[in-house]
Scaffold this motif. Structure first.
Motif, PDB file in Angstrom:
ATOM      1  N   ASP A   1     -31.580  12.043 -87.719  1.00  0.00           N
ATOM      2  CA  ASP A   1     -32.561  11.528 -86.768  1.00  0.00           C
ATOM      3  C   ASP A   1     -32.107  11.785 -85.339  1.00  0.00           C
ATOM      4  O   ASP A   1     -30.981  11.441 -84.959  1.00  0.00           O
ATOM      5  CB  ASP A   1     -32.779  10.029 -86.984  1.00  0.00           C
ATOM      6  CG  ASP A   1     -34.063   9.542 -86.346  1.00  0.00           C
ATOM      7  OD1 ASP A   1     -34.149   9.591 -85.105  1.00  0.00           O
ATOM      8  OD2 ASP A   1     -34.974   9.138 -87.083  1.00  0.00           O
ATOM      9  N   GLY A   2     -32.986  12.368 -84.530  1.00  0.00           N
ATOM     10  CA  GLY A   2     -32.642  12.708 -83.160  1.00  0.00           C
ATOM     11  C   GLY A   2     -32.410  11.516 -82.258  1.00  0.00           C
ATOM     12  O   GLY A   2     -31.809  11.646 -81.186  1.00  0.00           O
ATOM     13  N   ARG A   3     -32.856  10.337 -82.680  1.00  0.00           N
ATOM     14  CA  ARG A   3     -32.679   9.149 -81.850  1.00  0.00           C
ATOM     15  C   ARG A   3     -31.246   8.635 -81.846  1.00  0.00           C
ATOM     16  O   ARG A   3     -30.859   7.891 -80.941  1.00  0.00           O
ATOM     17  CB  ARG A   3     -33.633   8.049 -82.329  1.00  0.00           C
ATOM     18  CG  ARG A   3     -35.083   8.310 -81.978  1.00  0.00           C
ATOM     19  CD  ARG A   3     -36.021   7.350 -82.661  1.00  0.00           C
ATOM     20  NE  ARG A   3     -36.104   7.609 -84.098  1.00  0.00           N
ATOM     21  CZ  ARG A   3     -36.966   7.007 -84.917  1.00  0.00           C
ATOM     22  NH1 ARG A   3     -37.804   6.108 -84.442  1.00  0.00           N
ATOM     23  NH2 ARG A   3     -36.995   7.302 -86.207  1.00  0.00           N
ATOM     24  N   ASN A   4     -30.447   9.001 -82.855  1.00  0.00           N
ATOM     25  CA  ASN A   4     -29.072   8.501 -82.901  1.00  0.00           C
ATOM     26  C   ASN A   4     -28.316   8.869 -81.626  1.00  0.00           C
ATOM     27  O   ASN A   4     -27.684   8.017 -80.992  1.00  0.00           O
ATOM     28  CB  ASN A   4     -28.340   9.062 -84.125  1.00  0.00           C
ATOM     29  CG  ASN A   4     -28.914   8.547 -85.426  1.00  0.00           C
ATOM     30  OD1 ASN A   4     -29.440   7.433 -85.494  1.00  0.00           O
ATOM     31  ND2 ASN A   4     -28.838   9.357 -86.472  1.00  0.00           N
ATOM     32  N   GLY A   5     -28.364  10.135 -81.221  1.00  0.00           N
ATOM     33  CA  GLY A   5     -27.697  10.564 -80.012  1.00  0.00           C
ATOM     34  C   GLY A   5     -28.431  10.148 -78.754  1.00  0.00           C
ATOM     35  O   GLY A   5     -27.816   9.716 -77.772  1.00  0.00           O
TER      36      GLY A   5
ATOM     37  N   ILE B   1     -32.218  17.588 -86.450  1.00  0.00           N
ATOM     38  CA  ILE B   1     -31.980  16.623 -85.369  1.00  0.00           C
ATOM     39  C   ILE B   1     -32.810  16.996 -84.144  1.00  0.00           C
ATOM     40  O   ILE B   1     -33.440  16.146 -83.507  1.00  0.00           O
ATOM     41  CB  ILE B   1     -30.481  16.554 -85.031  1.00  0.00           C
ATOM     42  CG1 ILE B   1     -29.720  15.856 -86.168  1.00  0.00           C
ATOM     43  CG2 ILE B   1     -30.247  15.819 -83.708  1.00  0.00           C
ATOM     44  CD1 ILE B   1     -28.214  15.960 -86.051  1.00  0.00           C
ATOM     45  N   ASP B   2     -32.833  18.291 -83.819  1.00  0.00           N
ATOM     46  CA  ASP B   2     -33.590  18.744 -82.653  1.00  0.00           C
ATOM     47  C   ASP B   2     -35.089  18.537 -82.856  1.00  0.00           C
ATOM     48  O   ASP B   2     -35.790  18.058 -81.949  1.00  0.00           O
ATOM     49  CB  ASP B   2     -33.295  20.217 -82.393  1.00  0.00           C
ATOM     50  CG  ASP B   2     -34.070  20.759 -81.203  1.00  0.00           C
ATOM     51  OD1 ASP B   2     -33.923  20.203 -80.105  1.00  0.00           O
ATOM     52  OD2 ASP B   2     -34.834  21.726 -81.384  1.00  0.00           O
ATOM     53  N   LEU B   3     -35.611  18.882 -84.020  1.00  0.00           N
ATOM     54  CA  LEU B   3     -37.040  18.710 -84.291  1.00  0.00           C
ATOM     55  C   LEU B   3     -37.425  17.236 -84.240  1.00  0.00           C
ATOM     56  O   LEU B   3     -38.450  16.867 -83.642  1.00  0.00           O
ATOM     57  CB  LEU B   3     -37.394  19.301 -85.655  1.00  0.00           C
ATOM     58  CG  LEU B   3     -37.229  20.816 -85.816  1.00  0.00           C
ATOM     59  CD1 LEU B   3     -37.527  21.229 -87.255  1.00  0.00           C
ATOM     60  CD2 LEU B   3     -38.127  21.576 -84.849  1.00  0.00           C
ATOM     61  N   ASN B   4     -36.625  16.392 -84.863  1.00  0.00           N
ATOM     62  CA  ASN B   4     -36.907  14.954 -84.846  1.00  0.00           C
ATOM     63  C   ASN B   4     -36.872  14.394 -83.428  1.00  0.00           C
ATOM     64  O   ASN B   4     -37.697  13.554 -83.048  1.00  0.00           O
ATOM     65  CB  ASN B   4     -35.900  14.216 -85.721  1.00  0.00           C
ATOM     66  CG  ASN B   4     -36.116  14.458 -87.200  1.00  0.00           C
ATOM     67  OD1 ASN B   4     -37.239  14.621 -87.646  1.00  0.00           O
ATOM     68  ND2 ASN B   4     -35.038  14.474 -87.962  1.00  0.00           N
TER      69      ASN B   4
ATOM     70  N   ARG C   1     -37.562  15.938 -80.636  1.00  0.00           N
ATOM     71  CA  ARG C   1     -38.740  16.369 -79.873  1.00  0.00           C
ATOM     72  C   ARG C   1     -39.922  15.413 -80.095  1.00  0.00           C
ATOM     73  O   ARG C   1     -40.696  15.160 -79.169  1.00  0.00           O
ATOM     74  CB  ARG C   1     -39.149  17.791 -80.274  1.00  0.00           C
ATOM     75  CG  ARG C   1     -38.134  18.860 -79.933  1.00  0.00           C
ATOM     76  CD  ARG C   1     -38.697  20.238 -80.246  1.00  0.00           C
ATOM     77  NE  ARG C   1     -37.654  21.224 -80.459  1.00  0.00           N
ATOM     78  CZ  ARG C   1     -37.885  22.511 -80.687  1.00  0.00           C
ATOM     79  NH1 ARG C   1     -39.128  22.960 -80.736  1.00  0.00           N
ATOM     80  NH2 ARG C   1     -36.883  23.350 -80.881  1.00  0.00           N
ATOM     81  N   VAL C   2     -40.056  14.911 -81.318  1.00  0.00           N
ATOM     82  CA  VAL C   2     -41.161  14.001 -81.613  1.00  0.00           C
ATOM     83  C   VAL C   2     -40.826  12.572 -81.187  1.00  0.00           C
ATOM     84  O   VAL C   2     -41.584  11.931 -80.455  1.00  0.00           O
ATOM     85  CB  VAL C   2     -41.509  14.038 -83.114  1.00  0.00           C
ATOM     86  CG1 VAL C   2     -42.550  12.963 -83.467  1.00  0.00           C
ATOM     87  CG2 VAL C   2     -42.038  15.419 -83.504  1.00  0.00           C
ATOM     88  N   ASP C   3     -39.688  12.062 -81.639  1.00  0.00           N
ATOM     89  CA  ASP C   3     -39.393  10.640 -81.472  1.00  0.00           C
ATOM     90  C   ASP C   3     -38.859  10.270 -80.096  1.00  0.00           C
ATOM     91  O   ASP C   3     -38.974   9.109 -79.686  1.00  0.00           O
ATOM     92  CB  ASP C   3     -38.385  10.194 -82.537  1.00  0.00           C
ATOM     93  CG  ASP C   3     -38.983  10.194 -83.930  1.00  0.00           C
ATOM     94  OD1 ASP C   3     -40.189   9.900 -84.048  1.00  0.00           O
ATOM     95  OD2 ASP C   3     -38.260  10.491 -84.896  1.00  0.00           O
ATOM     96  N   VAL C   4     -38.281  11.223 -79.388  1.00  0.00           N
ATOM     97  CA  VAL C   4     -37.739  10.943 -78.058  1.00  0.00           C
ATOM     98  C   VAL C   4     -38.590  11.598 -76.974  1.00  0.00           C
ATOM     99  O   VAL C   4     -38.987  10.950 -75.999  1.00  0.00           O
ATOM    100  CB  VAL C   4     -36.271  11.411 -77.950  1.00  0.00           C
ATOM    101  CG1 VAL C   4     -35.720  11.139 -76.553  1.00  0.00           C
ATOM    102  CG2 VAL C   4     -35.409  10.714 -79.005  1.00  0.00           C
ATOM    103  N   ASP C   5     -38.900  12.890 -77.158  1.00  0.00           N
ATOM    104  CA  ASP C   5     -39.659  13.624 -76.142  1.00  0.00           C
ATOM    105  C   ASP C   5     -41.165  13.418 -76.276  1.00  0.00           C
ATOM    106  O   ASP C   5     -41.929  13.870 -75.410  1.00  0.00           O
ATOM    107  CB  ASP C   5     -39.346  15.116 -76.217  1.00  0.00           C
ATOM    108  CG  ASP C   5     -37.876  15.421 -75.957  1.00  0.00           C
ATOM    109  OD1 ASP C   5     -37.187  14.552 -75.384  1.00  0.00           O
ATOM    110  OD2 ASP C   5     -37.411  16.509 -76.345  1.00  0.00           O
ATOM    111  N   GLU C   6     -41.596  12.813 -77.363  1.00  0.00           N
ATOM    112  CA  GLU C   6     -42.992  12.441 -77.595  1.00  0.00           C
ATOM    113  C   GLU C   6     -43.929  13.641 -77.684  1.00  0.00           C
ATOM    114  O   GLU C   6     -45.083  13.597 -77.287  1.00  0.00           O
ATOM    115  CB  GLU C   6     -43.483  11.462 -76.524  1.00  0.00           C
ATOM    116  CG  GLU C   6     -42.691  10.154 -76.521  1.00  0.00           C
ATOM    117  CD  GLU C   6     -43.228   9.138 -75.532  1.00  0.00           C
ATOM    118  OE1 GLU C   6     -44.037   9.511 -74.655  1.00  0.00           O
ATOM    119  OE2 GLU C   6     -42.843   7.962 -75.648  1.00  0.00           O
TER     120      GLU C   6
END
Length: 300
Positions: A215-219, A270-273, A275-280
């Motif tokens: 999940d990209g939100r961890n970092g 991680i990068d794809l996740n 883009r959606v969950d952090v970068d919206e």
């Protein structure tokens, strides 16, 4: 025509799933998907990839794990991306294999008996994990699950955010506590939808949260993912799983999906996740960008 049928982020009931029409009724391929970001991206990218190669696609996403599996077994879903650990442990109730290769081989063998074929595995492992806010983990000197167990057994009162599935799974909270020798009291486990566990931890409403390793939100949220130093969590390696009758009818399907699988690894997920969950960014936008970036829309 919109190819997507949304089952809803709360998951589709098994009763509702049985009302689906058979996937092959009009020779349309039905691409199934689970109800969280990573899977929604992969499902959408798969649908676009297959459409670009001449397939008529219907996308049915937003399902829970067991419901989606049952839909495929019943012929209502033709293909979807599954995790090896789910097949071996959740669906077939087998003991955890030793490593990623063994887990994949066992999933492939067990599901072949059900008429389901595992294609080439990706270089991924989106396993469960527990995380803390990095500053809190540092202050408490907790960097592994053994550290957390020792702290709790020494009197630390920690609160956990968990989704309902992990709370009840055979490879979930109860056996994790048994393996590491600790216990969250019932009133210190807050059950919520998967995505909300990240927000609960970030805001300080809980001390520990269930997360997924890719999940990209961890970092982005400055979490420390606690080391599973006793290797409790199974390997959850992604691969396309397709009904064998569908592969027999469409021999060019496997090479297309295998090309996509070869482009997936933990860093990509991680990068794809993120883009959606952090970068919206939207699911559709990120899925399309992935296909373009990996040259998957080019004829091989």
């Amino acid at each position: 025509m919109n190819r997507r049928i949304k089952a809803g982020l709360c998951g589709l009931s098994l009763a509702s799933a049985t009302l689906m029409t058979p996937a092959q009724a009009d020779d349309t391929l039905v691409v199934g998907g689970l109800n969280y970001t990573e899977h929604l991206i992969l499902t959408t990218a798969t649908s676009e990839l297959l459409e670009a190669n001449g397939y008529d696609i219907q996308q049915r996403d937003g399902m829970g794990t067991s419901v989606l599996r049952r839909a495929q077994e019943n012929g209502q879903v033709d293909l979807y991306w599954e995790y090896t650990g789910n097949s071996v442990i959740l669906f077939h109730k087998q003991a955890q294999p030793a490593d990623a290769d063994a887990t994949y081989a066992q999933a492939k063998q067990l599901d072949a008996e059900e008429g389901l074929t595992w294609l080439a595995p990706s270089d991924t492992n989106n396993t469960y994990a527990l995380a803390m806010r990095a500053d809190d983990a540092e202050a408490r000197d907790i960097h592994s699950l053994s550290d957390m167990a020792a702290a709790m057994n020494d009197g630390a009162e920690l609160t956990l955010a968990s989704n309902a599935e992990f709370y009840a799974r055979d490879d979930g909270l109860r056996p994790l506590q048994e393996a590491y020798g600790f216990r969250f009291p019932r009133d210190r486990v807050k059950r919520m939808d998967t995505g909300l566990t990240y927000d609960a931890l970030r805001s300080g409403n809980v001390d520990v949260a269930l997360v997924f390793a890719t999940d990209g939100r961890n970092g982005a949220f400055d979490f420390e993912v606690l080391d599973d130093d006793q290797s409790f969590f199974p390997v959850y390696q992604l691969a396309p799983v397709v009904r064998q009758s569908v592969l027999d009818a469409h021999p060019d399907l496997a090479p297309l999906l295998n090309r996509m699988s070869a482009q997936l690894n933990d860093a990509v997920l991680i990068d794809l996740n993120r883009r959606v969950d952090v970068d919206e960014q939207s699911i559709d936008e990120v899925a399309h960008e992935f296909l373009v970036e990996q040259d998957l829309l080019q004829t091989p």
